[in-house]
Each structure stands twice: as C-alpha cells, then as structure tokens.
Design an enzyme around this catalytic site. Structure first.
Site, mmCIF file in Angstrom:
data_model
loop_
_atom_site.group_PDB
_atom_site.id
_atom_site.type_symbol
_atom_site.label_atom_id
_atom_site.label_comp_id
_atom_site.label_asym_id
_atom_site.label_seq_id
_atom_site.Cartn_x
_atom_site.Cartn_y
_atom_site.Cartn_z
ATOM 1 N N HIS A 1 47.597 -23.857 44.139
ATOM 2 C CA HIS A 1 46.776 -24.765 44.940
ATOM 3 C C HIS A 1 47.365 -26.159 44.888
ATOM 4 O O HIS A 1 47.821 -26.609 43.829
ATOM 5 C CB HIS A 1 45.335 -24.806 44.417
ATOM 6 N N ASP B 1 47.209 -12.320 39.990
ATOM 7 C CA ASP B 1 46.358 -13.159 40.839
ATOM 8 C C ASP B 1 46.895 -14.592 40.873
ATOM 9 O O ASP B 1 46.135 -15.561 40.860
ATOM 10 C CB ASP B 1 44.894 -13.125 40.398
ATOM 11 N N LEU C 1 51.084 -15.895 47.964
ATOM 12 C CA LEU C 1 52.297 -16.655 48.285
ATOM 13 C C LEU C 1 52.010 -17.781 49.267
ATOM 14 O O LEU C 1 52.876 -18.616 49.526
ATOM 15 C CB LEU C 1 53.386 -15.723 48.827
ATOM 16 N N ARG C 2 50.800 -17.800 49.836
ATOM 17 C CA ARG C 2 50.298 -18.922 50.652
ATOM 18 C C ARG C 2 50.990 -19.134 51.989
ATOM 19 O O ARG C 2 50.575 -19.989 52.754
ATOM 20 C CB ARG C 2 50.330 -20.239 49.875
ATOM 21 N N HIS D 1 37.975 -6.824 46.129
ATOM 22 C CA HIS D 1 37.547 -8.014 45.377
ATOM 23 C C HIS D 1 36.041 -7.831 45.192
ATOM 24 O O HIS D 1 35.269 -8.042 46.123
ATOM 25 C CB HIS D 1 37.873 -9.267 46.194
#
Lengths: 420, 314
Positions: A304, A300, A56-57, A174
């Site tokens: 950007h 995922d 969600l940044r 990851h």
C-alpha cells in the site's frame, strides 16, 4: 548455462552436489561439474516457493506495486511462482486483464505469474464473471477469487463452485460474512474493546467457512479457503476434511506470528484483513499448519502506498508486505524442511494446478529451486525491500534465515541474495 | 505526567490526584472578576476539532484563554480538513506554526495517538471515536470528589451505550486508578465483547444496581444506534435503562446523578431527574474548565508550581 550447486543440503539432508542443466535437474551426486559453480555449503535446497495469494496491484495501483517490483520481491523471497490476486483496477474479471497480467509477468521474468480471476463481475458479488474465458485464455486461470471481499451470497457461491469444475478450477474464498463486519477494524475481543475499534469477530470468518465447506461437499467441488486466521476455522476445516470434503486452506506468515496486541499503538501497518487475532488463534493455526489441516502458507502480500497507511487507523487500507519475509518466519516455526517444502511449494502448486512447480528435487524435474541459509540473520528495513511500497509489519525486526539464490527453470533469478 | 494525554490509562494515581488538586486551586480563578492567569502567556494551544462538539471545544478554549495562551481553533468544517487534507499534513502544519499543545477531537479512534507521532507539542485527546475522552473522566472524578468528598470505594454505575462510549472507557480506567468501584449497566448488545478484561463489574439490570450506587452516570444514547438493532425502540430503551423519578428514588439518599451531555431528555434521563438537586450536570460543565486548565497547565508548564503561576497574576 549449467550450474553446479556444491555441497547443498536437499531438504536438510546430507551435503551433495546438484547439477542444473537445460532447465532441469540433470544430476545429483558428489564431484559434479558445470559451467558455473555455486558454493552452497550450509544452504538448504527447497523447491521454488509458490504463493497462492499475492497482490501485485497492476493494473491500477502502480504507485504501490507493479508486476515487475512485486515479482522481484517474490524472487528475492525464494518464490518461483505467484498467484496475482484479481482485485486490481480494472478488476481481473475478463480474459483481457488476466492476459495482461500474465504477459507482464513473462516480461519481468523474475518468476511465473499465475493470474487469479475474479469470481464475480467487478468483485460485486452479484453476477459470475466469464470464468471459462479466463480459464482458456493464455493466462490459463485455475484459481478464482473475489479476495478482498467475500462471495457472500450462498446461491452464487454454489454456482461458482459448480461451474469451475468444467476446467478443474477452484474457488478461493475470502471468508467474511459482511453483515457481521460492518466498519470492522480489528479482531473483536479484549484489544478492540480497549482501543474502541469496531470488532471483526472470528465467527464472521467461521460462519462462511462452515457454509462453504458444506456447499462444496454438496456439489462435489474443490474449495480453497484464503488466509485462515482463527482457531475455530482450523477446527471447521479439520472437520470438513474428515468428512471427505475437497477443501484446502492457507495461512499467512503474519497470522502465524503476530497478534492483535500489535494494534495497541494504532499503527496501521498492523491493520490487515482478516485482522491479527489472539495468541490462542496463532497457536491453533500453527498446529493446523503442522498437522496438514492447513495445506499451504500464502503471503497475502499487500503493498500500500505510504499515504494509505500514514493515517488514522480507520482510514488506512488493510494489508502488509509479505513476500521477502515469509520463508524466514515459517522456517522459525520448527517444522521439518520437507514439511516447509510441502506447505510453501508442493501444496500451493497442486492447489493452483501449476505444472512444473512444487516438484520434488530429483533428476529430471524442473530446476525451480530456492537456496536458503538458515543461519544468516538480517534486519528488516521496509525501504530496502524490493516492493515499491514499504508497509512491512516487521520493520526493525531481526530475521533468522535468508534466501541466497532462486532458480527459475534452471536460470538464477537471485544470486547472493540479489536479483540477477 | 507524560508529554501527552491520550488515554486515562496514561495517568498514575499520583498524576490523576495532581490534576484534580491543581484544578481545585485553579477553580478559584473562575470566581474572580478578572478570570485570568499569565501562566501560559506566549504559548500556543490549537484546538483541532474534526467533529462538532460545542461543549468540549468551548471548555478547552476558555481553559486555555484563562491561562493566557494564544488559542487557535481549527475545525474540520471550513478548513483545509474539509478539502481532504490528511491528518499528517495538518499535523505538519501545526508543527510548522509552533503549536505547544494540540487538543484533538476526532471521529476515528486513535487519531490523537497517530497525531502525537508527528508533532512535538503535547497532544490532548479531547475525544477520539469510540475510544477515550480522558479530560471528561477527570472532570467527572473532580465532580464526584467535590460532591461526595471521596473517590476511594465510591460505587459508580455507568449506564447506557458502553460499546460506543469514549466517556465510559476513560471513566472506567481513571476510576479504577483512583480506587472507585465501577459497575457498567447496559443492554447486552451495547457492552463490548472483551469487557471482561476491564476493571469493572457489568450488569444488565439497572433496578438491581441503583440501590447500591453512590454515583449514577447516564450515557447519551445515539438515536442512530436503533437502526442497527442494538435495541428495538426508544421507548423500550427508556423503560429498561432510562433514569426516571421512580428509579431515582431507589438511589441512596446522598447519591448523585451525572451526565456528560448533551442529554436526550426523556430517553436516557427524565427531565425531572436532570433538573433535580441530585443532578451535577451543570457542575460538570463548570468543573470541565478547571480540569482542562489543570491539564494544559501541567502539560505545558509542568516545571513551575501553580503558586508561581498565580504569583505572576498578582
């Protein structure tokens, strides 16, 4: 307000009415009445989708996505809960940051936001973050991940796996052995050789998965594997599950659909980590998803900013949007609706320990629902998606199937394919 | 020909032969006292160099100037590029000043592809990362044809760091198009995974390959590769994959030795080999100018014939 979903098909079953009242499914049957009616003929009802893996940044990169815009995209994609990844700026490695994200999600109101806590301080892979503080915070963190980077130190990974048992947490790894992926840009194989891009070998993922499954077995912990992308990884997880190891795994829609051949024009919209793999890998992750070796689909979703994608390949950030295109892609794989509900709702809700999500569509259950029109078609336009960023790899592609409505605890967050 | 030259794979056999034949015609210009044709008068060629490469930059500059183009050289150091301007903004600038061709050298594989989406002029890849260097392959093919008289069936060994070599990638593609038989010779660590899909044989054994070789092309070995454990030491590399006088003697009598430069004398190639009569290294530099003239000419003035261009010079 009560709603009647008229003539809806529960998981592909015969048409029926569903009465939603007081936040729960109050009644299922014919000829039901409520304050509001939704003509759901031809629509399939699924439990509200749950994403284990969403970027969600916020805080830090609000120019790419915010909790508000990201959860709007989630609701439009049929999701009623998302797990917000920890690689924000500042990193979600304290109770303060996870509570901030949790409250932003509450305020936005489009879907539930379950913050993921970082495993290590600053995602640096050297010291455990205060996992317990995050678990007991208002955000009730149960999933811990350094996603974006691998917890590569085996000793530290073992301690993390052990430590989160105290609060029924899970470490979501990851899987990327860093010494094998220095400067890596694209799946190592025929396409990377042709394009002269440094290879990201399948073994870098598989080596960590093998190691972590054995570690989880050794200490009796729960392990979750993020974005499984290779045929070998599917084999390893199948082996670990057969040995009784408590491992779960997710696969992304893009790894279920796209291959490394997409990179031949050097368009960084196809750059993602782990990278797009080969056709054989796509076939293997699809088979793994179908047979349950892979428990869940996770998007995922990785927005950007334009300037981070309109560059030479090596300079671009990895990641792609995924929330609004996930269900049409998965629905196109030929799985039964009950399997789709399990992989996109029930299993991720169980893995993330989200009570109230991923429940059966039955009387008395929370009314978290996704209504999907499997026949509708639409063309993907990155600028028309709800995310602040536009980096969809499906630009111009025709999708079959569209989310018509999403209900969160009985209240519509999406109606007629639009935010309420 | 395509509007751009981004990869040697962009060239059909006819395209490639046209470039070589045109280069042969244009080579005559370089022998005159006035080394200039008016063909590209009024056209602007921008050399956009994100990476130092004196040799390639000068070669393109001379080629464009001999065709009377206006040449602007834009190198990363001391320009807006070093201040962090993005490739896109640089591209928009070049577009605004009306560049007819952009010759791009970049450290990132694929950067010329990316650039070609943003400019209307022709983009010529002058070497991109570890991807390709198509004009190098053209000048190499030109040199092979000039020295051996043929390309069809010519046995070419390309020796060294294939993994990181843009010269090797472009040569494999172009030589396959032109009917030559390529063998890549390299330590296993310096062959890319996926090389099996290339139209070339591979070998780890230089001594086994040399007697069956008409052209041996030595690739430059970057010293920094040693730190990444691709091979144990310079001495060991030179011993196993270096071309010294003894190995040169194993070549058939007419075989030639090539190197794209700059050379590491004493590492991949011994000084006495580099300076021998078999060596084409100086020819390659001279041929580079003719081949780049041909590429610029065909991309920018493809509608005219070379004769028309020369007629204008008379």
């Amino acid at each position: 307000m009560s709603w009647v979903l008229q003539g809806v098909s529960i998981l592909g079953g015969p048409p029926t009415d569903v009465l939603v009242d007081g936040g729960v499914i109050a009644e299922i049957g014919a000829g039901l009445r409520g304050e509001q009616t939704l003509d759901a003929a031809g629509l399939v009802a699924l439990p509200g989708l749950v994403d284990l893996h969403t970027h969600l940044r916020e805080p830090g990169r609000e120019d790419a996505e915010t909790v508000e815009t990201g959860t709007a995209a989630a609701a439009l994609g049929g999701f009623t809960a998302v797990h917000a990844m920890a690689n924000t700026d500042p990193v979600a490695d304290t109770a303060g940051v996870v509570e901030q994200v949790f409250h932003l999600g509450r305020a936005a109101g489009h879907c539930d936001v379950a913050p993921v806590g970082a495993v290590t301080v600053g995602l640096r892979g050297t010291a455990l973050a205060e996992l317990g503080a995050m678990a007991t915070s208002a955000a009730r963190v149960r999933v811990f991940s350094d996603d974006g980077v691998c917890v590569s130190d085996a000793g530290l990974m073992r301690r993390a796996l052990e430590y989160v048992k105290a609060f029924d947490g899970v470490v979501a790894q990851h899987a990327e052995e860093p010494s094998l992926t220095v400067g890596a840009q694209l799946h190592e194989g025929v396409v990377s050789a042709q394009l002269g891009l440094a290879g990201w070998p399948a073994v870098a993922e598989e080596a960590i998965i093998a190691r972590d499954c054995l570690l989880a077995g050794h200490v009796g912990s729960r392990l979750h594997i993020c974005h499984v992308s290779t045929a070998g990884s599917v084999e390893l997880i199948r082996f670990a599950k057969a040995r009784g190891i408590d491992v779960t795994a997710e696969v992304t829609p893009h790894h279920l659909l796209l291959t490394d051949a997409s990179a031949t024009g050097y368009d960084p919209v196809f750059k993602v980590n782990p990278p797009l793999r080969t056709r054989a890998d796509v076939d293997a992750v699809r088979a793994g998803l179908a047979d349950g070796t892979i428990d869940a689909v996770a998007t995922d979703h990785a927005p950007h900013a334009t300037e981070d994608k309109e560059t030479e390949w090596a300079a671009a950030r990895p990641g792609m949007l995924g929330l609004q295109t996930a269900l049409p892609i998965v629905a196109g794989l030929g799985l039964a609706w009950s399997v789709i509900a399990e992989r996109m709702s029930s299993a991720p809700a169980r893995i993330g320990r989200l009570p109230g999500h991923g429940r059966p569509i039955a009387v008395g259950e929370p009314a978290n629902l996704c209504l999907f029109d499997p026949a509708a078609t639409w063309t993907v336009d990155g600028h028309a998606l709800a995310s602040r960023a536009h980096n969809t790899p499906y630009e111009g592609m025709t999708m079959t199937g569209a989310v018509v409505a999403t209900f969160l605890r009985g209240e519509p967050t999406v109606l007629d394919g639009k935010l309420t | 020909m395509n509007r751009h030259l981004l990869s040697a794979a962009d060239l059909t056999r006819d395209d490639a032969l046209l470039v070589l034949d045109t280069a042969a015609e244009l080579a005559a210009v370089s022998d005159r006292s006035v080394k200039k044709l008016p063909t590209l008068r009024g056209r602007t060629v921008v050399n956009l160099f994100y990476e130092d490469s004196t040799r390639t930059r000068i070669s393109f500059e001379v080629a464009a100037k001999r065709l009377s183009a206006d040449v602007i050289t834009f190198s990363a150091k001391g320009s807006s590029v070093s201040k962090g301007e993005s490739l896109k903004d640089t591209a928009l600038t070049l577009q605004a000043i009306g560049a007819d061709a952009v010759v791009c050298r970049h450290h990132a594989s694929g950067a010329p592809h990316t650039l070609s989406r943003w400019v209307e002029g022709s983009v010529v890849n002058a070497g991109d990362g570890t991807h390709e260097h198509p004009t190098q392959a053209l000048l190499d093919a030109y040199t092979m044809r000039a020295r051996t008289g043929r390309l069809e069936g010519l046995r070419v060994a390309i020796v060294g760091d294939v993994l990181h070599s843009r010269v090797a990638r472009s040569n494999v593609l172009l030589l396959a198009t032109l009917g030559a038989e390529v063998t890549l010779v390299s330590p296993p660590t310096l062959l890319p995974l996926g090389v099996d899909a290339w139209p070339a044989e591979t070998s780890y054994d230089l001594d086994a390959v040399l007697p069956k070789t008409d052209v041996v092309m030595m690739l430059r070995v970057q010293r920094e590769r040693m730190g990444a454990a691709y091979f144990p030491s310079e001495r060991e590399y030179a011993r196993r994959y270096g071309l010294d006088a003894a190995r040169m003697a194993a070549l058939p009598d007419e075989a030639i030795v090539m190197h794209p430069g700059p050379m590491n004398r004493g590492m991949e190639i011994a000084a006495e080999v580099a300076d021998s009569v078999r060596s084409t290294i100086v020819d390659q530099v001279a041929n580079g100018v003719s081949v780049r003239m041909a590429v610029l000419y065909l991309l920018l003035a493809g509608g005219q014939t070379a004769d028309q261009g020369r007629g204008g010079a008379a």
